[in-house]
Write a protein that holds these residues in place. Structure first.
Motif, PDB file in Angstrom:
ATOM      1  N   VAL A  92       0.809  -1.197   0.166  1.00  0.00           N
ATOM      2  CA  VAL A  92      -0.089   0.031  -0.230  1.00  0.00           C
ATOM      3  C   VAL A  92       0.922   1.436  -0.050  1.00  0.00           C
ATOM      4  CG1 VAL A  92      -1.729   1.284   1.325  1.00  0.00           C
ATOM      5  CG2 VAL A  92      -1.785  -1.204   1.146  1.00  0.00           C
ATOM      6  N   VAL A  93       0.746   2.148  -0.925  1.00  0.00           N
ATOM      7  CA  VAL A  93       1.434   3.388  -0.934  1.00  0.00           C
ATOM      8  C   VAL A  93       0.504   4.612  -0.988  1.00  0.00           C
ATOM      9  CG1 VAL A  93       3.045   4.718  -2.299  1.00  0.00           C
ATOM     10  CG2 VAL A  93       3.190   2.213  -2.372  1.00  0.00           C
ATOM     11  N   ASN A  94       0.738   5.151   0.106  1.00  0.00           N
ATOM     12  CA  ASN A  94      -0.152   6.432   0.301  1.00  0.00           C
ATOM     13  C   ASN A  94       0.527   7.816  -0.438  1.00  0.00           C
ATOM     14  OD1 ASN A  94      -1.926   5.269   2.117  1.00  0.00           O
ATOM     15  ND2 ASN A  94      -0.156   5.196   3.550  1.00  0.00           N
ATOM     16  N   VAL A  95      -0.052   8.476  -1.405  1.00  0.00           N
ATOM     17  CA  VAL A  95       0.726   9.309  -2.062  1.00  0.00           C
ATOM     18  C   VAL A  95       0.124  10.691  -1.652  1.00  0.00           C
ATOM     19  CG1 VAL A  95       0.967  10.561  -4.476  1.00  0.00           C
ATOM     20  CG2 VAL A  95       1.196   7.773  -4.236  1.00  0.00           C
ATOM     21  N   PHE A  96       0.933  11.711  -1.214  1.00  0.00           N
ATOM     22  CA  PHE A  96       0.612  13.019  -0.647  1.00  0.00           C
ATOM     23  C   PHE A  96       1.179  13.847  -1.721  1.00  0.00           C
ATOM     24  CE2 PHE A  96       0.709  10.169   2.954  1.00  0.00           C
ATOM     25  CZ  PHE A  96      -0.455  10.558   3.687  1.00  0.00           C
ATOM     26  N   ASN A  97       0.222  14.534  -2.555  1.00  0.00           N
ATOM     27  CA  ASN A  97       1.028  15.476  -3.361  1.00  0.00           C
ATOM     28  C   ASN A  97       1.275  16.917  -3.073  1.00  0.00           C
ATOM     29  OD1 ASN A  97       1.725  16.913  -5.953  1.00  0.00           O
ATOM     30  ND2 ASN A  97      -0.150  16.474  -6.924  1.00  0.00           N
ATOM     31  N   GLN A  98       2.349  17.131  -2.380  1.00  0.00           N
ATOM     32  CA  GLN A  98       2.788  18.394  -1.922  1.00  0.00           C
ATOM     33  C   GLN A  98       3.558  19.209  -2.939  1.00  0.00           C
ATOM     34  OE1 GLN A  98       4.751  18.187   1.774  1.00  0.00           O
ATOM     35  NE2 GLN A  98       3.020  16.943   2.918  1.00  0.00           N
ATOM     36  N   GLY A  99       3.467  19.054  -4.168  1.00  0.00           N
ATOM     37  CA  GLY A  99       4.003  19.621  -5.515  1.00  0.00           C
ATOM     38  C   GLY A  99       3.071  20.568  -5.922  1.00  0.00           C
ATOM     39  N   ASP A 100       3.395  21.266  -7.020  1.00  0.00           N
ATOM     40  CA  ASP A 100       2.740  22.552  -7.618  1.00  0.00           C
ATOM     41  C   ASP A 100       1.985  21.813  -8.911  1.00  0.00           C
ATOM     42  OD1 ASP A 100       4.959  22.149  -9.133  1.00  0.00           O
ATOM     43  OD2 ASP A 100       5.483  24.441  -9.335  1.00  0.00           O
ATOM     44  N   LYS A 101       2.031  20.718  -9.173  1.00  0.00           N
ATOM     45  CA  LYS A 101       1.424  20.183 -10.449  1.00  0.00           C
ATOM     46  C   LYS A 101       0.371  18.986 -10.073  1.00  0.00           C
ATOM     47  CE  LYS A 101       3.590  18.937 -13.796  1.00  0.00           C
ATOM     48  NZ  LYS A 101       2.987  17.303 -13.840  1.00  0.00           N
ATOM     49  N   ASN A 102      -0.366  18.433 -11.090  1.00  0.00           N
ATOM     50  CA  ASN A 102      -0.995  17.186 -11.007  1.00  0.00           C
ATOM     51  C   ASN A 102       0.087  16.007 -11.357  1.00  0.00           C
ATOM     52  OD1 ASN A 102      -3.489  18.518 -10.831  1.00  0.00           O
ATOM     53  ND2 ASN A 102      -3.865  18.265 -12.957  1.00  0.00           N
ATOM     54  N   ILE A 103      -0.215  14.906 -10.980  1.00  0.00           N
ATOM     55  CA  ILE A 103       0.532  13.628 -10.831  1.00  0.00           C
ATOM     56  C   ILE A 103      -0.059  12.636 -10.740  1.00  0.00           C
ATOM     57  CG2 ILE A 103       1.421  13.453  -8.329  1.00  0.00           C
ATOM     58  CD1 ILE A 103       4.109  13.376  -9.707  1.00  0.00           C
ATOM     59  N   THR A 104       0.453  11.407 -11.251  1.00  0.00           N
ATOM     60  CA  THR A 104      -0.166  10.080 -11.025  1.00  0.00           C
ATOM     61  C   THR A 104       1.389   9.136 -10.956  1.00  0.00           C
ATOM     62  OG1 THR A 104      -0.124   9.445 -13.489  1.00  0.00           O
ATOM     63  CG2 THR A 104      -2.381  10.345 -12.082  1.00  0.00           C
ATOM     64  N   LEU A 105       1.160   7.986 -10.222  1.00  0.00           N
ATOM     65  CA  LEU A 105       2.105   6.958 -10.280  1.00  0.00           C
ATOM     66  C   LEU A 105       1.758   5.747 -10.939  1.00  0.00           C
ATOM     67  CD1 LEU A 105       3.714   7.508  -6.665  1.00  0.00           C
ATOM     68  CD2 LEU A 105       4.375   8.573  -8.906  1.00  0.00           C
TER      69      LEU A 105
END
Length: 596
Positions: A92-105
């Motif tokens: 299980v990978v919890n992804v927290f987007n603290q960047g300045d653009k949309n993203i997926t993994l």
């Protein structure tokens, strides 16, 4: 082999869902391990491990080639964290987007049986994770064992947002060779001095080719042949007589690579998380997106030297394309050898020339599935559907009033069967699951080129280069045995193409140079022990044939792993319909899917 042979995964669903909910906490850079006794089809209570990671997407400052710049990272690391698992685990990978653009993994090479929701390609299986938002991925390791990797699957973010995945044998089993002393990810990549977003914007705004990278890298470092790079060059400490497993990953956006270690031979034992018959080589060829697992026996030889170079440089097959032809290096250091200054002379390994496609083909031809009792090769003999798909770099007519900088004053494009894929603005999987896919895509992707021609002729008429954008997908009935022949062309000079299919590995049953001949070439197929891969290298002016069983229901992306080709449209989607049984249907979506 195949996802239909792993029904035990699905009995864990309820417990995994509970773990996902529990994992929605504050971000942490550390991984947390949990164990649960779960009911499965093999009997009552078998131990499955659930390892949890927190991935924080954030900007970080890194210095390469004497310059500092801000890049996108996971947990501030470049390359990102390595995920370790065993065959049969759920991560299980919890992804927290603290960047300045949309993203997926995306979890490259993981089949994700019946669970396309966690596969990751932007606008194919999900809407992107917006800045300030979070999303939890579940990675289901069913048949995979060996070396894979993860990366961003939005824009060109995988340039710096990527890392290794190491899948060890299932508990109670072992490698089909002696256990090595140590295992080391070797990630081949690139570095741009300019912001990668600007590189993308410059190319797409004018329809031009992409600016080449400023350096190639090993584990994020250019190596000491480059300015300001000696102190940070990746170093691998070894001891004489020990065996080391190199988990080699090509994470580059634009190139296939040759890789070698001076004074040492490598024994290849795996490709794309599937074991191969062992064979020894002086160098490895690894195309973009692929992985190779190789054993290195540490022997200093008569020189008793302390330092040996590892080195990598690209294969460039299209003379019309501009590439970064630099050689990246790392250092193999014998810590038990006599002391020597760090700047002592190192020998570079002998690598094939940058245009030596025959060396790449010779390496690839030696890949064979292990095909043992423990790791069988279950190659389909009967085929239900055939596809012949041309793989082309094209051009799209420049719109009135535009200043285009592609070939003939047009825009660069690329296509499969002359369909240049137009990415929708809402995810295809969600629309399909809601029975509304007709409002997002056309389901008539062609099984053959629209107009047959001599695909590998030297002088093709310029009008063959023109294509057009469309969003067309291929629909398959559950259980269909599919053969796809990927045919290269010489349009705009021709090139090799690493084609990656999500949701499946496939058997590479045949390959050749020139045009595929359906009346004679199938007689030469290897149906005994062909390599089992998720990314296949289509040779310049040649073809490859792959076979798979469509036993993983869902929406699955297929695309070239050269980023510029994917941006230009060299991709399509396979929709595999649900089967009849409960273990042949797509799992329901998780409640926290991102919204467009």
């Amino acid at each position: 082999m195949g996802v239909a042979n792993a029904p035990a995964i699905w009995s864990v669903g309820v417990v995994v869902a509970a773990l996902i909910v529990a994992a929605q906490g504050s971000p942490s850079s550390s991984a947390r391990r949990r164990y649960s006794f779960l009911e499965d089809d093999d009997g009552p209570s078998r131990l499955h491990r659930h390892r949890h990671h927190d991935f924080v997407i954030k900007e970080s400052n890194y210095t390469r080639l004497c310059r500092e710049k801000t890049i996108l990272t996971v947990n501030g690391k470049f390359p990102g964290p390595t995920i370790y698992a065993k065959k049969g685990d759920v991560v299980v990978v919890n992804v927290f987007n603290q960047g300045d653009k949309n993203i997926t993994l995306h979890w490259h090479g993981v089949n994700q049986p019946r669970s396309p929701w966690w596969d990751g390609p932007e606008y194919i299986t999900q809407c992107p994770i917006q800045p300030g938002k979070k999303f939890t991925y579940r990675i289901i390791f069913s048949e995979e064992e060996g070396t894979l990797w993860w990366h961003a699957h939005s824009a060109m973010d995988r340039d710096t947002v990527h890392g290794a995945i190491v899948i060890h044998p299932r508990r109670g089993t072992t490698y089909p060779f002696s256990k090595p002393h140590r295992e080391i990810p070797i990630i081949l990549g690139e570095w741009w001095n300019n912001d990668i977003r600007q590189v993308l914007a410059d190319a797409t705004s004018t329809g031009s080719d992409f600016q080449p990278s400023d350096a190639n890298t090993i584990n994020g470092q250019p190596g000491d042949l480059f300015a300001c790079s000696s102190n940070a060059t990746f170093r691998l400490p070894v001891k004489h007589g020990k065996t080391y497993m190199l988990r080699i990953i090509n994470a580059a956006l634009t190139n296939g690579f040759f890789f070698a270690v001076a004074g040492h031979r490598l024994t290849v034992v795996g490709s794309d998380a599937s074991y191969t018959k062992p064979f020894s080589v002086d160098h490895v060829f690894i195309d973009a997106g692929q992985t190779v697992t190789a054993l290195l026996k540490a022997r200093r030889g008569r020189s008793n030297a302390r330092y040996f170079y590892m080195a990598s440089r690209p294969l460039a097959t299209n003379p019309q394309a501009t590439v970064d032809n630099s050689t990246t290096t790392a250092v193999l250091e014998y810590v038990d050898a006599p002391a020597a200054p760090a700047d002592a002379a190192h020998d570079l390994p002998s690598l094939p020339a940058i245009n030596d496609s025959s060396a790449a083909a010779a390496f690839t031809a030696r890949l064979r599935s292990l095909a043992s009792k423990e790791h069988p090769a279950d190659v389909p003999r009967h085929v239900d559907e055939h596809m012949l798909v041309t793989v082309e770099v094209n051009e799209i007519a420049c719109a009135p009033g535009e200043a285009c900088k592609g070939p003939h004053g047009n825009r660069f494009a690329s296509s499969l069967n002359n369909v240049s894929f137009e990415t929708p603005r809402s995810d295809i999987l969600g629309a399909y699951y809601r029975s509304a896919v007709g409002g997002v895509v056309r389901t008539d992707f062609p099984d053959n080129p629209p107009s047959p021609f001599n695909f590998t002729a030297d002088d093709l008429p310029p009008e063959l280069a023109l294509t057009a954008r469309d969003t067309r997908v291929k629909v398959l009935e559950y259980g269909t045995v599919l053969e796809v022949v990927l045919q290269g062309t010489t349009i705009l000079g021709g090139d090799s193409h690493p084609m990656h299919l999500h949701g499946f590995s496939f058997y590479v049953v045949g390959r050749g140079i020139g045009n595929f001949d359906k009346s004679t070439d199938p007689a030469k197929y290897n149906l005994v022990d062909p390599p089992y891969q998720n990314t296949v290298s289509v040779p310049k002016n040649g073809w490859v044939a792959v076979r798979l069983r469509a036993e993983n229901p869902g929406v699955w992306f297929m695309h070239c792993h050269f980023e510029r080709h994917m941006v230009w449209g060299m991709e399509t989607v396979f929709i595999v319909k649900n089967g009849k049984g409960p273990d042949a249907k797509i799992m329901p979506p998780p409640p926290n899917m991102p919204r467009c």
